[in-house]
Design an enzyme around this catalytic site. Structure first.
Site, mmCIF file in Angstrom:
data_model
loop_
_atom_site.group_PDB
_atom_site.id
_atom_site.type_symbol
_atom_site.label_atom_id
_atom_site.label_comp_id
_atom_site.label_asym_id
_atom_site.label_seq_id
_atom_site.Cartn_x
_atom_site.Cartn_y
_atom_site.Cartn_z
ATOM 1 N N ASP A 57 13.736 -6.280 -0.621
ATOM 2 C CA ASP A 57 12.572 -6.093 0.246
ATOM 3 C C ASP A 57 12.554 -7.224 1.262
ATOM 4 O O ASP A 57 11.727 -8.130 1.189
ATOM 5 C CB ASP A 57 11.302 -6.084 -0.596
ATOM 6 C CG ASP A 57 10.072 -5.854 0.266
ATOM 7 O OD1 ASP A 57 10.234 -5.547 1.456
ATOM 8 O OD2 ASP A 57 8.950 -5.991 -0.265
ATOM 9 N N LYS A 59 12.216 -6.799 4.546
ATOM 10 C CA LYS A 59 11.450 -6.411 5.745
ATOM 11 C C LYS A 59 12.195 -6.863 7.005
ATOM 12 O O LYS A 59 11.641 -7.538 7.891
ATOM 13 C CB LYS A 59 10.032 -6.961 5.681
ATOM 14 C CG LYS A 59 9.298 -6.422 4.447
ATOM 15 C CD LYS A 59 7.843 -6.228 4.601
ATOM 16 C CE LYS A 59 7.234 -5.529 3.403
ATOM 17 N NZ LYS A 59 7.398 -6.249 2.108
ATOM 18 N N SER A 109 0.388 -2.663 3.423
ATOM 19 C CA SER A 109 -0.811 -2.602 2.585
ATOM 20 C C SER A 109 -1.942 -3.506 3.068
ATOM 21 O O SER A 109 -3.100 -3.281 2.734
ATOM 22 C CB SER A 109 -0.458 -2.960 1.139
ATOM 23 O OG SER A 109 0.179 -4.215 1.076
ATOM 24 N N PRO A 161 3.623 0.487 -2.287
ATOM 25 C CA PRO A 161 3.223 -0.809 -2.839
ATOM 26 C C PRO A 161 1.695 -0.924 -2.779
ATOM 27 O O PRO A 161 1.016 -0.010 -2.309
ATOM 28 C CB PRO A 161 3.863 -1.796 -1.876
ATOM 29 C CG PRO A 161 3.841 -1.082 -0.568
ATOM 30 C CD PRO A 161 3.958 0.399 -0.868
ATOM 31 N N GLY A 162 1.190 -2.054 -3.221
ATOM 32 C CA GLY A 162 -0.243 -2.324 -3.115
ATOM 33 C C GLY A 162 -1.027 -1.854 -4.323
ATOM 34 O O GLY A 162 -2.254 -1.892 -4.326
ATOM 35 N N GLY A 184 3.613 -5.225 -8.955
ATOM 36 C CA GLY A 184 4.149 -6.543 -9.275
ATOM 37 C C GLY A 184 3.227 -7.345 -10.152
ATOM 38 O O GLY A 184 3.263 -7.259 -11.364
#
Lengths: 211, 211
Positions: A57, A59, A109, A161-162, A184
C-alpha cells in the site's frame, strides 16, 4: 474464500511477522504500508509473502518513471499487488500495472480527501480501468460511495479500508458492493486478534448470505 | 547561495554517496525518492544528511495517521524536509508539517497529471499555505505554471523538477519564479557531473542577474 485483508500497520519486524502468522487462516492478504517498510526494510515484504500474499500500500503518486521503479522493487520483493493513486494520469498507473497487479485509490477514508476525490473519482475510475488496474479502493467510512464506484466499474474488485478504528463497518462495505474489507488497528490492537478477525469474517459471511 | 537541488534517483548506496560527495559544493540539497530508500534502507537518509540537507521526496498521499508516521520516520533519520501531496486534504498535510518542513506538490512534471492538477492546483496551494507548508513543487516542464503558482503564493518558495531529462530548462524555471531547480539524470548520468552542475548553476546565476 476469506474477504478480510489485514492492514499490518506496525513498525516492528517481529510483531508484524507474529501477528501475520497468528491471523493467516483468517485473512486473504496482508496490506503493508511505508511505516513498516521504512522501519524494517523492504525484506519484510518477502518474509510476509511466505505467510500470505502481500499488497504494498504505497499509494504511489509520482511520474511514470518513478512509479515504474517503485513497482519493480515491490515485485522483486515478492509483492502480489501495489496500491497506486490515479491523479498522476494513465501512464503513471500503467507504469505500475505493467509490472504487477495494481489497485487504484478511487476514494480515501479520511474526511479531508473528499474535497478532491468526490469531484474526481469518476475520472480516476475511468483511468484505472483504461490502465488495466485489477481493483479499486473505496472506503467503508463512506459506504454510499462504494455503491457509486461499484456502479461505475462493476467488473473491477473493490477493497474497502476504514473498517474499525476509522469508524466504518464491514457489513456496510459488503452491502454496498465491496469485495474485500481491510482492517488493521481494530484487529491487531485488540487483546484477542483471532477472535476479532473471526467476528469480522462472520459479519461478512452473514451479510453476503442475507443479501 | 546555490539554487540547485540534486535528485538522487539511483538505487545503489555506494554510487549515491559517491555522487553526493562529488557534487556537494554545487548543490543546496539532495532529494531522495523511494527507489533509493527501498533499495538501500532508510539509513541512506542519515548518511546523505552528513553531506548535504536531505529532502525526502516521498510524495506522501495518505490519511493523516499514516502521513504522520512517514514524516516522523523521515525526521528521525535526519531528513530536513518531506514532499507531500495536497489532494488528501489539510489534515494530511499538517500531519507532515507538524513534524518537519513540508513541501507540497502544486503541479507535477508529467503530461498525464495535467488533467487533474491544472484544475485543482489553486485549491491545493490554498491548503498548503493553510497547513503551513514551507514550499511548493511546480515543474520546469510547464514553466508558465510556475508563474501562475508563484502569483498565488508569492511568499512560499518554489522548487522546480523536470529540468534536463524531462525536457525543462533551469533558466525558464528561474525566470518564471522558481527559487530552486531540481536536476537528476542530466547530472548523474553525464560523464562529468560536476561540470554539468556548474553549468546549470551558471545558467541560474545569469538568469537571476539579467532579470
Amino acid at each position: 474464500m476469506k474477504r478480510l485483508i489485514l492492514a499490518l500497520d506496525l513498525e516492528e519486524r517481529g510483531a508484524a511477522l507474529d501477528i501475520a502468522e497468528l491471523l493467516k487462516e483468517e485473512i486473504a492478504a496482508i496490506k503493508v504500508n511505508y511505516p513498516l517498510v521504512l522501519s524494517t526494510g523492504m525484506e519484510i515484504v518477502k518474509e510476509l509473502s511466505k505467510i500470505r500474499p502481500v499488497i504494498c500500500d504505497f499509494k504511489v503518486a509520482d511520474i511514470p518513471y518513478t512509479n515504474g521503479k517503485i513497482a519493480r522493487i515491490a515485485y522483486e520483493n515478492g509483492a502480489k499487488a501495489i496500491i497506486c493513486h490515479g491523479f498522476m494520469g494513465k501512464e503513471s498507473i500503467e507504469a505500475c500495472s505493467s509490472v504487477l497487479a495494481t489497485i487504484v485509490v478511487a476514494e480515501m477514508s479520511n474526511e479531508g480527501s473528499g474535497d478532491f476525490f468526490e469531484k474526481y473519482s469518476q475520472r480516476i475510475v475511468e483511468l484505472a480501468i483504461d490502465a488495466k488496474a485489477i481493483a479499486l479502493i473505496a472506503p467503508a467510512t463512506k459506504a454510499e460511495r462504494i455503491a457509486y464506484i461499484k456502479s461505475m466499474a462493476p467488473e473491477v474488485k473493490i477493497l474497502s479500508p476504514g473498517v474499525g478504528a476509522q469508524g466504518g463497518r464491514a457489513s456496510d462495505a459488503i452491502k454496498n458492493g465491496a469485495d474485500f474489507v481491510i482492517v488493521g488497528r481494530a484487529i491487531y490492537n485488540s487483546n484477542d486478534p483471532v477472535t476479532i478477525a473471526k467476528k469480522i469474517n462472520g459479519e461478512i459471511e452473514s451479510t453476503l448470505t442475507s443479501a
